[in-house]
Design a protein around this motif. Structure first.
Motif, PDB file in Angstrom:
ATOM      1  N   CYS A  13     -59.554  -5.713  49.138  1.00 50.98           N
ATOM      2  CA  CYS A  13     -58.484  -6.037  48.208  1.00 50.98           C
ATOM      3  C   CYS A  13     -57.275  -5.157  48.528  1.00 50.98           C
ATOM      4  O   CYS A  13     -57.417  -3.943  48.672  1.00 50.98           O
ATOM      5  CB  CYS A  13     -58.973  -5.782  46.782  1.00 50.98           C
ATOM      6  SG  CYS A  13     -57.666  -5.927  45.550  1.00 50.98           S
ATOM      7  N   LYS A  15     -54.978  -4.277  46.580  1.00 48.83           N
ATOM      8  CA  LYS A  15     -54.647  -3.425  45.436  1.00 48.83           C
ATOM      9  C   LYS A  15     -55.613  -2.253  45.271  1.00 48.83           C
ATOM     10  O   LYS A  15     -55.193  -1.106  45.155  1.00 48.83           O
ATOM     11  CB  LYS A  15     -54.666  -4.248  44.133  1.00 48.83           C
ATOM     12  CG  LYS A  15     -53.379  -4.932  43.798  1.00 48.83           C
ATOM     13  CD  LYS A  15     -53.515  -5.570  42.418  1.00 48.83           C
ATOM     14  CE  LYS A  15     -52.166  -5.906  41.821  1.00 48.83           C
ATOM     15  NZ  LYS A  15     -52.346  -6.542  40.507  1.00 48.83           N
ATOM     16  N   CYS A  16     -56.931  -2.560  45.241  1.00 46.25           N
ATOM     17  CA  CYS A  16     -57.909  -1.521  44.907  1.00 46.25           C
ATOM     18  C   CYS A  16     -58.868  -1.197  46.046  1.00 46.25           C
ATOM     19  O   CYS A  16     -59.735  -0.353  45.891  1.00 46.25           O
ATOM     20  CB  CYS A  16     -58.688  -1.915  43.658  1.00 46.25           C
ATOM     21  SG  CYS A  16     -59.856  -3.250  43.934  1.00 46.25           S
ATOM     22  N   CYS A  35     -60.681 -10.684  43.005  1.00 43.76           N
ATOM     23  CA  CYS A  35     -61.274  -9.396  43.362  1.00 43.76           C
ATOM     24  C   CYS A  35     -62.301  -9.012  42.306  1.00 43.76           C
ATOM     25  O   CYS A  35     -62.019  -9.065  41.112  1.00 43.76           O
ATOM     26  CB  CYS A  35     -60.188  -8.335  43.471  1.00 43.76           C
ATOM     27  SG  CYS A  35     -60.868  -6.683  43.716  1.00 43.76           S
ATOM     28  N   CYS A  38     -60.781  -5.279  40.685  1.00 43.27           N
ATOM     29  CA  CYS A  38     -59.669  -5.202  39.734  1.00 43.27           C
ATOM     30  C   CYS A  38     -59.268  -6.565  39.165  1.00 43.27           C
ATOM     31  O   CYS A  38     -58.314  -6.663  38.412  1.00 43.27           O
ATOM     32  CB  CYS A  38     -58.471  -4.541  40.407  1.00 43.27           C
ATOM     33  SG  CYS A  38     -57.725  -5.555  41.702  1.00 43.27           S
TER      34      CYS A  38
HETATM   35 ZN   LIG Z   1     -58.956  -5.344  43.706  1.00 46.22          ZN
END
Ligand SMILES: [Zn+2]
Length: 79
Positions: A13, A15-16, A35, A38
């Motif tokens: 991911c 983002k995370c 995901c 998150c």
């Molecule tokens: Zn994520």
């Protein structure tokens, strides 16, 4: 016939960084994943249709391999 679409691999991911398993088919069809870390939506992008092209080449090679084996043994083997 072996189908590349059923091969899986992991993507992280953006983002995370949580790793999610996807199938080759998901990437080829530019699927949207959620995901598991998150819950963000991840839009897969088959950049320059590389997945599509690779799948086509893979099929051609597998077909040639089948033909070559069939000639060697004079039998039909479905891979
Ligand atoms: Zn994520």
């Amino acid at each position: 016939m072996i189908d590349l679409d059923r091969f899986d691999f992991e993507v992280e991911c953006p983002k995370c960084s949580f790793a999610t398993k996807i199938f080759y088919r998901d990437a080829r069809l530019r699927d949207v994943l959620i995901c598991r870390g998150c819950k963000a939506n991840i839009q897969l992008n088959d950049h320059m249709n590389e997945c599509r092209k690779a799948r086509r080449q893979f099929h051609t090679v597998m077909q040639e391999l089948e033909n070559a084996i069939a000639k060697l043994n004079n039998i039909t083997i479905r891979l």
